[in-house]
Scaffold this motif. Sequence first.
Motif, PDB file in Angstrom:
ATOM      1  N   LEU A  19     -11.380   1.676  -3.153  1.00 19.96           N
ATOM      2  CA  LEU A  19     -10.601   0.996  -2.108  1.00 19.96           C
ATOM      3  C   LEU A  19     -10.762   1.759  -0.799  1.00 19.96           C
ATOM      4  N   ARG A  20     -11.294   1.045   0.196  1.00 17.68           N
ATOM      5  CA  ARG A  20     -11.509   1.707   1.480  1.00 17.68           C
ATOM      6  C   ARG A  20     -10.171   2.021   2.157  1.00 17.68           C
ATOM      7  N   PHE A  21     -10.210   2.933   3.110  1.00 19.56           N
ATOM      8  CA  PHE A  21      -8.987   3.319   3.818  1.00 19.56           C
ATOM      9  C   PHE A  21      -8.359   2.110   4.516  1.00 19.56           C
ATOM     10  N   ASN A  22      -9.232   1.256   5.085  1.00 17.49           N
ATOM     11  CA  ASN A  22      -8.717   0.075   5.793  1.00 17.49           C
ATOM     12  C   ASN A  22      -8.039  -0.920   4.823  1.00 17.49           C
ATOM     13  N   GLY A  23      -8.276  -0.742   3.551  1.00 16.91           N
ATOM     14  CA  GLY A  23      -7.671  -1.646   2.568  1.00 16.91           C
ATOM     15  C   GLY A  23      -6.265  -1.226   2.174  1.00 16.91           C
ATOM     16  N   LEU A  24      -5.818  -0.096   2.665  1.00 13.84           N
ATOM     17  CA  LEU A  24      -4.483   0.391   2.317  1.00 13.84           C
ATOM     18  C   LEU A  24      -3.423  -0.327   3.153  1.00 13.84           C
ATOM     19  N   GLY A  25      -2.274  -0.594   2.497  1.00 17.17           N
ATOM     20  CA  GLY A  25      -1.124  -1.098   3.247  1.00 17.17           C
ATOM     21  C   GLY A  25      -0.339   0.072   3.807  1.00 17.17           C
ATOM     22  N   GLU A  26       0.387  -0.168   4.893  1.00 14.74           N
ATOM     23  CA  GLU A  26       1.135   0.931   5.516  1.00 14.74           C
ATOM     24  C   GLU A  26       2.581   0.503   5.710  1.00 14.74           C
ATOM     25  N   THR A  27       3.483   1.405   5.390  1.00 15.93           N
ATOM     26  CA  THR A  27       4.909   1.086   5.514  1.00 15.93           C
ATOM     27  C   THR A  27       5.700   2.393   5.681  1.00 15.93           C
ATOM     28  N   LEU A  28       6.997   2.221   5.802  1.00 16.03           N
ATOM     29  CA  LEU A  28       7.892   3.378   5.897  1.00 16.03           C
ATOM     30  C   LEU A  28       8.825   3.359   4.695  1.00 16.03           C
ATOM     31  N   THR A  29       9.053   4.551   4.152  1.00 12.44           N
ATOM     32  CA  THR A  29       9.997   4.630   3.039  1.00 12.44           C
ATOM     33  C   THR A  29      11.415   4.595   3.609  1.00 12.44           C
ATOM     34  N   LYS A  30      12.416   4.491   2.719  1.00 18.61           N
ATOM     35  CA  LYS A  30      13.805   4.434   3.180  1.00 18.61           C
ATOM     36  C   LYS A  30      14.254   5.752   3.798  1.00 18.61           C
ATOM     37  N   GLU A  31      13.478   6.799   3.552  1.00 22.13           N
ATOM     38  CA  GLU A  31      13.781   8.097   4.158  1.00 22.13           C
ATOM     39  C   GLU A  31      12.928   8.339   5.399  1.00 22.13           C
ATOM     40  N   GLY A  32      12.123   7.330   5.759  1.00 17.39           N
ATOM     41  CA  GLY A  32      11.403   7.401   7.023  1.00 17.39           C
ATOM     42  C   GLY A  32      10.026   8.043   6.956  1.00 17.39           C
ATOM     43  N   TYR A  33       9.423   8.133   5.807  1.00 14.19           N
ATOM     44  CA  TYR A  33       8.082   8.725   5.715  1.00 14.19           C
ATOM     45  C   TYR A  33       7.019   7.612   5.762  1.00 14.19           C
ATOM     46  N   ASN A  34       5.893   8.006   6.353  1.00 10.64           N
ATOM     47  CA  ASN A  34       4.759   7.077   6.348  1.00 10.64           C
ATOM     48  C   ASN A  34       4.205   6.969   4.933  1.00 10.64           C
ATOM     49  N   ALA A  35       4.049   5.754   4.508  1.00 13.62           N
ATOM     50  CA  ALA A  35       3.519   5.529   3.159  1.00 13.62           C
ATOM     51  C   ALA A  35       2.350   4.549   3.237  1.00 13.62           C
TER      52      ALA A  35
END
Length: 326
Positions: free
Chosen positions: A263-279
């Motif tokens: 899975l290429r890097f561009n294929g990753l989803g990006e979000t924030l956890t409930k504690e505010g970390y980049n995921a």
Amino acid sequence: MFGGKKKQKELKAPEANADIKPKVGLDDVVIHVMPDAFVGRRTEFAEKPKPLIPAAKPIIKPKPIPVPTPKPVLKPQVKKEKSKLTLILIIVGILIIISFGIAGYLVVSSLNQQVEQEPIVIDEVIDDVEVVPEEPAPGTDTDSDGLTDVEEKLYVTEPRNPDTDDDTFLDGNEVFHRYSPLGDSPATLLDTGAVELFTSEGGEFTFTYPSEWSVSGSVDENGITTEVIIGTDTLAVFAVNHSQINEGDDFESWYGRNGDATLRFNGLGETLTKEGYNAFIGRDYRVAYLVVDSAVYTFEYDLGSELSIDYLQTFQMMINSFVVSK
Ligand SMILES: [Ca+2]
Ligand SMILES: [Ca+2]
Ligand SMILES: [Ca+2]
């Protein structure tokens, strides 16, 4: 001898001539003349007397009754018809025999084919099963509240009631946000006792996990927890790995070396956890990379040999509960 008889005939000749009658003269002719009384009268003959005994009528031979000779045509026709009928019967019989023969051949050959093909089909099916593995599928969620029936047991919620505590928030939504799905008091999931808090060996990070599960951490030579394994009540396993991004690198370069090669890097989803970390969310939502400064915490939901994805909401709950202690 002959000379003697000739002399006798010559002697008798004058006697024979004496018997010859003399020629008739006119005086000897009598002329009959019809009397005048009969001249001009029609000749009448007396009727022939009828014989006393009527002459027997000549027996008329009965004409032989012509026996109609049977028309020679009929017999041949009958014969022909009979022969035609016989021929037809023979042909029909032959056709029936041929039909039975063909049908029998087909039945026997089909049976043979079945006998021959059945093992092949079974082999193919077995091969297909071996070659094409069954894809995992989401677990059963009977009340569609975001928690699978298996997870509802973990949180003691009702699998046929989407809002167990009737507070208008679905059971799954409350677990996701780490609230209690069982009412206002206690207010948090941790307070219900359904989950416990894991703290790494050096106290670098914490997260909560289902109390019924087992947890164990690995520590490196510096006393830093590098890996945590959470065993579930199925063959599925959760893991949290801690690694560092090299100086001058970023998460993308780190992912290029350590991430999912498929899975290429561009294929990753990006979000924030409930504690505010980049995921960064990886494949099938079962991998998450939490980037905190130069550290990467990789959460992984390994199904093992399980084909039912039963703990996806719990996986999210663990990620949302993750906290780095500086
Ligand atoms: Ca449910
Ligand atoms: Ca429920
Ligand atoms: Ca609720």
